[in-house]
Design an enzyme around this catalytic site. Structure first.
Site, PDB file in Angstrom:
ATOM      1  N   HIS A 235       0.967  -1.067  -0.044  1.00 49.36           N
ATOM      2  CA  HIS A 235      -0.086   0.059  -0.050  1.00 49.36           C
ATOM      3  C   HIS A 235       0.770   1.284   0.025  1.00 49.36           C
ATOM      4  O   HIS A 235       1.691   1.368   0.989  1.00 49.36           O
ATOM      5  CB  HIS A 235      -0.822  -0.097   1.256  1.00 49.36           C
ATOM      6  CG  HIS A 235      -2.108  -0.777   1.094  1.00 49.36           C
ATOM      7  ND1 HIS A 235      -3.483  -0.610   1.672  1.00 49.36           N
ATOM      8  CD2 HIS A 235      -2.215  -1.992   0.252  1.00 49.36           C
ATOM      9  CE1 HIS A 235      -4.243  -1.482   1.201  1.00 49.36           C
ATOM     10  NE2 HIS A 235      -3.592  -2.471   0.454  1.00 49.36           N
TER      11      HIS A 235
ATOM     12  N   TYR B  53      -9.583   5.674   6.749  1.00 43.84           N
ATOM     13  CA  TYR B  53      -9.786   6.073   8.008  1.00 43.84           C
ATOM     14  C   TYR B  53     -10.795   7.229   8.214  1.00 43.84           C
ATOM     15  O   TYR B  53     -10.563   8.262   7.386  1.00 43.84           O
ATOM     16  CB  TYR B  53      -8.559   6.626   8.593  1.00 43.84           C
ATOM     17  CG  TYR B  53      -7.395   5.524   9.039  1.00 43.84           C
ATOM     18  CD1 TYR B  53      -7.249   5.041  10.363  1.00 43.84           C
ATOM     19  CD2 TYR B  53      -6.425   5.057   8.147  1.00 43.84           C
ATOM     20  CE1 TYR B  53      -6.325   3.875  10.517  1.00 43.84           C
ATOM     21  CE2 TYR B  53      -5.357   4.064   8.251  1.00 43.84           C
ATOM     22  CZ  TYR B  53      -5.394   3.690   9.532  1.00 43.84           C
ATOM     23  OH  TYR B  53      -4.577   2.759  10.004  1.00 43.84           O
TER      24      TYR B  53
ATOM     25  N   PRO C  78      -5.371   1.164  18.363  1.00 42.91           N
ATOM     26  CA  PRO C  78      -5.183   0.562  17.023  1.00 42.91           C
ATOM     27  C   PRO C  78      -4.948   1.331  15.962  1.00 42.91           C
ATOM     28  O   PRO C  78      -4.512   1.330  14.899  1.00 42.91           O
ATOM     29  CB  PRO C  78      -6.078  -0.578  16.675  1.00 42.91           C
ATOM     30  CG  PRO C  78      -7.269  -0.282  17.786  1.00 42.91           C
ATOM     31  CD  PRO C  78      -6.767   0.513  18.860  1.00 42.91           C
TER      32      PRO C  78
ATOM     33  N   LYS D 292       0.055   0.323  15.017  1.00 38.20           N
ATOM     34  CA  LYS D 292       1.323   0.666  15.688  1.00 38.20           C
ATOM     35  C   LYS D 292       1.665  -0.631  16.671  1.00 38.20           C
ATOM     36  O   LYS D 292       2.986  -0.812  16.803  1.00 38.20           O
ATOM     37  CB  LYS D 292       1.694   1.791  16.344  1.00 38.20           C
ATOM     38  CG  LYS D 292       1.781   2.975  15.316  1.00 38.20           C
ATOM     39  CD  LYS D 292       3.171   2.822  14.502  1.00 38.20           C
ATOM     40  CE  LYS D 292       2.985   3.379  13.241  1.00 38.20           C
ATOM     41  NZ  LYS D 292       3.256   2.603  12.153  1.00 38.20           N
TER      42      LYS D 292
ATOM     43  N   TYR E 298       3.501   6.660  10.007  1.00 33.65           N
ATOM     44  CA  TYR E 298       2.638   5.474   9.471  1.00 33.65           C
ATOM     45  C   TYR E 298       3.540   4.449   8.963  1.00 33.65           C
ATOM     46  O   TYR E 298       3.256   3.104   9.509  1.00 33.65           O
ATOM     47  CB  TYR E 298       1.482   6.127   8.668  1.00 33.65           C
ATOM     48  CG  TYR E 298       0.433   4.955   8.577  1.00 33.65           C
ATOM     49  CD1 TYR E 298      -0.651   5.142   9.088  1.00 33.65           C
ATOM     50  CD2 TYR E 298       0.367   3.946   7.708  1.00 33.65           C
ATOM     51  CE1 TYR E 298      -1.876   4.228   9.158  1.00 33.65           C
ATOM     52  CE2 TYR E 298      -0.473   2.843   7.576  1.00 33.65           C
ATOM     53  CZ  TYR E 298      -1.516   3.325   8.158  1.00 33.65           C
ATOM     54  OH  TYR E 298      -2.491   2.166   8.224  1.00 33.65           O
TER      55      TYR E 298
END
Ligand code: RFL
Ligand code: PHB
Length: 389
Positions: free
Chosen positions: A72, A200, A292, A296, A384
Site C-alpha cells: 500500500h 480512516y 489501534p 502501531k 505511519y
C-alpha cells in the site's frame, strides 16, 4: 530443563525473538499459555512496516508475505463526505504491507517448528524467579507437579495480561496509562474490500476504518461504546452503521455479507518503565499498548524484539553488558513516539463524549490542514510507515 533465554509468550514477539536468537546460535524455549490453535485463531493487526518485513525476511518468514501481501503506497482519510489521500511513497519513499498478524504468526510457527526449537503449550501459573539474581529460572504447573526451566535471561513476551510485567516489583516500575472512553467493534467478512486502500473515517457518528486482508476478505471497524457487546450488533445493523460513517460514494459500492468474526476491543495507551528488571526484559504488549488507530501495536513489538535480540547477541558474542543495559532506554525512546502518533491519530478521528463544539471545529481544522499541507502529510506518512530502528 535449561536454556539460554526463556521466552514467555508465543505471540508474534516471542516467536520472532526465538527465531532471531536461533540465527545467532542462541538457544531459547518458548512457553505459551494457550494452545497453538488458539494463538493462530486470533484476528488482530493487518498493517506491517518495512522494519518488521525486514525482520521477517531475516528469519526466512517472508516468502508468503511477499507473494500474498499487498503493497500500500498510501491511505485515505475521510471526514463526512470529504476524502483525501496521503501518499506514503511520495513523502517517505516507503510503502506499508497489508498482511494479517494471523498469517505472520502462522509463518513464524512454521519456521520455529522447522528449526526444531522447543515450545511448551498450555503452561499454567508461570512464575519468574530470581530475575535479579544469578539463579534465574521459570517455573510452571504441570499435571504431575512443577516444571522448572533454568536460564540466563527471560524475555517477557506475554502480552498485556501476562505475568512478566507484574513480576517486576511495583516500587521499581512506573506505569503510564490512558484509557479511551470507547472501543472498536471489528468485523471480518468474505467480501471485496470497499477500496484498494484503507479508509480512516472521521464521522459525526464516530470513527470507522475500512481495512482488508485480501481481495475477498475485508476487515471493518466502527467506534462503539465501552458497554456495547458484539452480540448486540446484527450484521445488518453493522453494515448500516458503517455506511453512515464513510463517504456516500464509498458506501454506495460497499459489498456486504455475513460476518465471519465480530468482536469488541477497548482502546488504551499504556507504557511501563523500565522495560528491564535484572535478567528479565519486556517486549511488545507486555510493556506497552497503543490504540489501534495507526496500526502501531505489532510494529512496535517488532522494534523491541529487534533491539533485544541485538543486545543479547552482542552479550553472548562479546560478554559486554552495554547492549542489555541500554535496551530499555533504546526501546522506550521509539515506543513513546509510536504512543504519541497513535494517541494523536486517535484524537483526530474519534468522537469523545466530552467534546465541545469548539473541539469538533478543531478536529475539522486539523483534518483540513492535513489535507492541504504537504508538511503535515509528510509527518503523518513518516510515522505511519514506521520510524527507523
Ligand atoms: P500477544 O500477541 O498478546 O502475545 C502474547 C502471548 O503470550 C501468551 N501469554 C502467556 N504465555 C505464558 N504464560 C503467561 N502467563 C501468558 N500470558 C499470556 C498469550 O497467550 C499470547 O499468545 O503480544 P505480542 O507478541 O507482544 O504481540 C503484540 C501484538 O499482538 C499487538 O500489539 C497487536 O495485535 C495489537 N492489536 C492490534 N494492533 C494493530 O496494529 N492493529 C489491530 O487491529 C490490532 N488489533 C490488537 C488488536 C490487540 C488485541 N488484544 C491484545 C486484546 C486486537 C486485540 C483484541
Ligand atoms: C486491520 O486491518 O486490522 C487494521 C488496519 C489498520 C489499523 C488497525 C487495524 O490502524
Amino acid at each position: 530443563m535449561k536454556t539460554q533465554v526463556a521466552i514467555i509468550g508465543g505471540g508474534p514477539s516471542g516467536m520472532l525473538l526465538s527465531l532471531l536468537l536461533h540465527r545467532e546460535g542462541i538457544e531459547s524455549v518458548v512457553l505459551e499459555r494457550r494452545t497453538k490453535e488458539h494463538v493462530l485463531g486470533r484476528i488482530r493487526a493487518g498493517v506491517l512496516e518495512q522494519g518488521l518485513v525486514g525482520l521477517l525476511e531475516r528469519v526466512g518468514c517472508a516468502d508468503r508475505l511477499h507473494a500474498e501481501g499487498y503493497v500500500h503506497d498510501g491511505t485515505l482519510i475521510s471526514y463526512g463526505d470529504e476524502m483525501f489521500r496521503i501518499d506514503f511513497v511520495e513523502h517517505t519513499g516507503r510503502p506499508v504491507i497489508v498482511y494479517g498478524q494471523t498469517e505472520v504468526t502462522r509463518d513464524l510457527y512454521a519456521a520455529r517448528e522447522a528449526a526444531g526449537g522447543p515450545m511448551v503449550f498450555e503452561v499454567e501459573d508461570v512464575a519468574i524467579n530470581g530475575a535479579d539474581t544469578d539463579a534465574c529460572h521459570v517455573t510452571w504447573r504441570t499435571p504431575g507437579g512443577t516444571a522448572r526451566l533454568d536460564c540466563d535471561f527471560v524475555a517477557g513476551c506475554d502480552g498485556f495480561h501476562g505475568v512478566s510485567r507484574r513480576s517486576i516489583p511495583a516500587a521499581l516500575r512506573k506505569d503510564y496509562e490512558k484509557v479511551y472512553p470507547f472501543g472498536w467493534l471489528g468485523v471480518l467478512s468474505e467480501t471485496r474490500p470497499v477500496n484498494d486502500e484503507l479508509i480512516y473515517a472521521n464521522s459525526p457518528r464516530g470513527f470507522a476504518l475500512c481495512s482488508m486482508r485480501n481481495e475477498r476478505l475485508s476487515r471493518y471497524y466502527i467506534q462503539c461504546s465501552l458497554d456495547d457487546r458484539a452480540e448486540n450488533w446484527s450484521d445488518a445493523d453493522f453494515w448500516e452503521e458503517l455506511k453512515a460513517r464513510i463517504p456516500a460514494g464509498q458506501a454506495a459500492t460497499l459489498e456486504t455479507g455475513p460476518s465471519i468474526e465480530k468482536s469488541i476491543a477497548p482502546l488504551r495507551s499504556f507504557v511501563t518503565e523500565p522495560m528491564r528488571w535484572g535478567r528479565l526484559f519486556l517486549c511488545g504488549d507486555a510493556a506497552h499498548i497503543v490504540p489501534p488507530t495507526g496500526a502501531k501495536g505489532l510494529n512496535t513489538a517488532a522494534s523491541d524484539v529487534h533491539y533485544l535480540h541485538e543486545a543479547l547477541a552482542d552479550h553472548y558474542a562479546t560478554g559486554s553488558t552495554a547492549g542489555i543495559d541500554g535496551y530499555s532506554q533504546k526501546a522506550l525512546r521509539r515506543v513513546w513516539k509510536a504512543e504519541r502518533f497513535s494517541w494523536w491519530f486517535s484524537g483526530l478521528l474519534h468522537r469523545y463524549p466530552d467534546q465541545s463544539d469548539f473541539d469538533l471545529k478543531m478536529q475539522i481544522a486539523e483534518l483540513e490542514f492535513l489535507r492541504s499541507s504537504p508538511a503535515a502529510q509528510k509527518a503523518l506518512a513518516e510515522n505511519y510507515v514506521g520510524l527507523p530502528y
